[in-house]
Design a protein around this motif. Sequence first.
Motif, mmCIF file in Angstrom:
data_model
loop_
_atom_site.group_PDB
_atom_site.id
_atom_site.type_symbol
_atom_site.label_atom_id
_atom_site.label_comp_id
_atom_site.label_asym_id
_atom_site.label_seq_id
_atom_site.Cartn_x
_atom_site.Cartn_y
_atom_site.Cartn_z
ATOM 1 N N ALA A 141 61.354 14.002 76.270
ATOM 2 C CA ALA A 141 60.827 12.915 75.445
ATOM 3 C C ALA A 141 59.972 13.547 74.366
ATOM 4 O O ALA A 141 59.227 14.490 74.636
ATOM 5 C CB ALA A 141 60.007 11.931 76.277
ATOM 6 N N PRO A 142 60.054 13.062 73.121
ATOM 7 C CA PRO A 142 59.221 13.633 72.066
ATOM 8 C C PRO A 142 57.750 13.349 72.328
ATOM 9 O O PRO A 142 57.397 12.315 72.898
ATOM 10 C CB PRO A 142 59.716 12.926 70.803
ATOM 11 N N LEU A 143 56.879 14.286 71.912
ATOM 12 C CA LEU A 143 55.458 14.087 72.097
ATOM 13 C C LEU A 143 54.965 12.836 71.386
ATOM 14 O O LEU A 143 53.946 12.251 71.765
ATOM 15 C CB LEU A 143 54.686 15.308 71.586
ATOM 16 N N SER A 144 55.683 12.410 70.352
ATOM 17 C CA SER A 144 55.298 11.205 69.625
ATOM 18 C C SER A 144 55.523 9.943 70.443
ATOM 19 O O SER A 144 54.984 8.884 70.122
ATOM 20 C CB SER A 144 56.084 11.113 68.311
ATOM 21 N N GLY A 145 56.337 10.046 71.517
ATOM 22 C CA GLY A 145 56.568 8.915 72.401
ATOM 23 C C GLY A 145 57.962 8.326 72.281
ATOM 24 O O GLY A 145 58.450 8.106 71.174
ATOM 25 N N ALA A 146 58.618 8.098 73.428
ATOM 26 C CA ALA A 146 59.955 7.488 73.466
ATOM 27 C C ALA A 146 60.379 7.359 74.923
ATOM 28 O O ALA A 146 59.734 7.904 75.831
ATOM 29 C CB ALA A 146 60.976 8.328 72.696
ATOM 30 N N GLU A 147 61.482 6.673 75.161
ATOM 31 C CA GLU A 147 62.042 6.582 76.491
ATOM 32 C C GLU A 147 62.560 7.958 76.925
ATOM 33 O O GLU A 147 63.059 8.727 76.084
ATOM 34 C CB GLU A 147 63.191 5.579 76.528
ATOM 35 N N PRO A 148 62.464 8.302 78.200
ATOM 36 C CA PRO A 148 62.995 9.602 78.647
ATOM 37 C C PRO A 148 64.504 9.664 78.505
ATOM 38 O O PRO A 148 65.199 8.663 78.679
ATOM 39 C CB PRO A 148 62.567 9.665 80.116
ATOM 40 N N ARG A 149 65.006 10.860 78.173
ATOM 41 C CA ARG A 149 66.444 11.070 78.022
ATOM 42 C C ARG A 149 66.857 12.265 78.851
ATOM 43 O O ARG A 149 66.244 13.334 78.764
ATOM 44 C CB ARG A 149 66.780 11.324 76.553
ATOM 45 N N MET A 150 67.898 12.086 79.681
ATOM 46 C CA MET A 150 68.427 13.222 80.439
ATOM 47 C C MET A 150 69.278 14.085 79.524
ATOM 48 O O MET A 150 70.120 13.571 78.782
ATOM 49 C CB MET A 150 69.256 12.763 81.634
ATOM 50 N N LEU A 151 69.065 15.404 79.580
ATOM 51 C CA LEU A 151 69.893 16.310 78.807
ATOM 52 C C LEU A 151 71.321 16.274 79.337
ATOM 53 O O LEU A 151 71.539 16.288 80.553
ATOM 54 C CB LEU A 151 69.345 17.733 78.879
ATOM 55 N N PRO A 152 72.313 16.223 78.462
ATOM 56 C CA PRO A 152 73.709 16.127 78.908
ATOM 57 C C PRO A 152 74.086 17.267 79.848
ATOM 58 O O PRO A 152 73.729 18.429 79.629
ATOM 59 C CB PRO A 152 74.498 16.214 77.591
ATOM 60 N N GLY A 153 74.799 16.917 80.909
ATOM 61 C CA GLY A 153 75.309 17.922 81.839
ATOM 62 C C GLY A 153 74.297 18.472 82.807
ATOM 63 O O GLY A 153 74.547 19.493 83.438
ATOM 64 N N THR A 154 73.129 17.818 82.967
ATOM 65 C CA THR A 154 72.090 18.365 83.849
ATOM 66 C C THR A 154 71.839 17.490 85.081
ATOM 67 O O THR A 154 70.797 17.625 85.726
ATOM 68 C CB THR A 154 70.766 18.554 83.092
ATOM 69 N N THR A 155 72.760 16.626 85.408
ATOM 70 C CA THR A 155 72.599 15.827 86.621
ATOM 71 C C THR A 155 72.391 16.742 87.828
ATOM 72 O O THR A 155 73.145 17.700 88.033
ATOM 73 C CB THR A 155 73.843 14.949 86.866
ATOM 74 N N ASP A 156 71.364 16.480 88.615
ATOM 75 C CA ASP A 156 71.027 17.238 89.827
ATOM 76 C C ASP A 156 70.428 18.617 89.546
ATOM 77 O O ASP A 156 70.158 19.373 90.474
ATOM 78 C CB ASP A 156 72.239 17.411 90.761
ATOM 79 N N PHE A 157 70.206 18.971 88.289
ATOM 80 C CA PHE A 157 69.609 20.273 87.973
ATOM 81 C C PHE A 157 68.097 20.243 88.213
ATOM 82 O O PHE A 157 67.457 19.204 88.105
ATOM 83 C CB PHE A 157 69.858 20.647 86.508
ATOM 84 N N HIS A 158 67.522 21.441 88.512
ATOM 85 C CA HIS A 158 66.083 21.587 88.671
ATOM 86 C C HIS A 158 65.616 22.767 87.829
ATOM 87 O O HIS A 158 66.092 23.891 88.008
ATOM 88 C CB HIS A 158 65.712 21.830 90.137
#
Length: 411
Positions: free
Chosen positions: A241-258
Motif C-alpha cells: 500500500a502506498p504511504l500516502s494511503g490506499a486499500e491493500p493490494r496483493m502482489l500478483p503471483g504471491t498467494t501463500d508467499f511469506h
Amino acid sequence: MNIEDLLRETFSEMAAEEPPPAPERFLPHHRARPRRRWFALAAAAAVAVSVAGTAVLVHTLRPHLTPSPTTSVQSTVPPNRTPDAPAPASPAPPLGKMWPDAVHTAPMTLPNHQTFRPEVFLDGHTILARAGKGNSASRPVYWSYDLESRKARKLVDFVPPPKTDFTSPVVAGEGHLVWWTVSWGQVMGELAIWTAPATGGVARKVTSFPQTMKYGDIDYIAVTGGRVVWSRGIQGGVYEAPLSGAEPRMLPGTTDFHLIQWPWASPPQVSGDPTEQADARRIVNVLTEEVRDAVTQPGERVSCAVTWCLSQLGVRHRDGSGARALPGSVLSGIALDRFVVLREKHAGGEFREVLYDLSTGRAGDLGFRGKPGSRESAKFYEAIWVDYSSPALFSYELAGKRIIVDLATIS
C-alpha cells in the motif's frame, strides 16, 4: 496447563539443558509469529510443540511462480558428513570490544525517568525510544533519544483507535516510521497500518483490513519505494500500500508467499515436505521472479535466510558452499541475513552467549553469566532472540544497563 505456563517451562528447560541443545532444535517450524519479544515467545512455543510431537500445520499450497529449469538442488556436501569442527578457541571478547562503533550502553530510563524500549536507529547515535505502559492498549509515546548526549525529544504522541489491544514495534525506512495496531469491534478486529515522519509529527493511517489475531497477522513488514510491503503470517500473500494511503493490494503471483527479506519470499512448497516453506529452502524474488533453492541432504532440516542456511550439520551458504561447524548451539534465527545468537560451552562447563557473525566468523560475548536453569537465564534468552524479521537494532538488559547494538554498522 495454559500457554503461558508452557512457555515459562519451555524457557526454563532451554536454559537448564546441559550439554546445550543441538542447533536444529531451534529451527523454526512455522511462520505465524509476532515480532521481537512476542516472536521469542512464539518460537519457544514452536519448540515445545515440536518436542511434544504435535503435527505441523499444513496449508493447501499452489505454486504461482515457476522455477527456472536451470535451478540446481544437488548437494555438494558429502552425505552423512559433518563439516570439520573448528579447533577450540579462546572465549570471545566482550561485545563492545569486538564492535566498539556499533555497541552503545544506555540507562534503563529516559531523562524524564520514563522506562523505554529501543525500537530502531534513526541515525548512527540516535534511537527511536518507545515509552508508555505495556505494548498494547495504553498510548505509546515515541521519543528520539541521543545515545551520546543522553537527550530525548518527543517525536510522536500516538493515539490508538478505540479498543486497541496491540500496538506493534516500529520499522523505519525512507524517512518514515511504520507500525500497526489491532483493535476490536462487535464482530471482528481491524488491523491498521500507520506511518509518521522519522523527524516527528502526526501519525496517519496507511491502510487497514479485517483481523482475527490478537497480535496481528503480519510476519514481515518494510518500507520501500514509497510504499509499505508486508506478508500475512497465517494465510500468506505479499501485500503493498502506498504511504500516502490506499486499500491493500496483493502482489500478483504471491498467494501463500511469506517474505523473509524484501524482496525475497518463501513460496508454497514444491516437494511435498510441509516444513520447506517455513524453512525457506526455496525463495523467490517477488519483483524479478528469480528463484534460489537451498542445497540440502535428503531428510535434512534446515532454516535459511537469503544467503545462509543452518542445519544440524552447522552452517553453509544457500548454494552448499562454505560449510562449517558452529562454535556453539544456535539460540535464534538469522538476523539481517548474517547474525545469530550462539551458546558456547567453555572450560569447567561454563556457558557463554555470543552474537556471532556468519559472514566473518567473529563473535562478541554478550556478558551474561547467569546460572543455567534460572529464571534470570530464561528471561535473558527471551530478550536476545533475533530472526529474519528483526530490525538492525539489537538490545538487551545487562547489570542494570541497556546494551544497544546497531547491527547495520558492523562491517
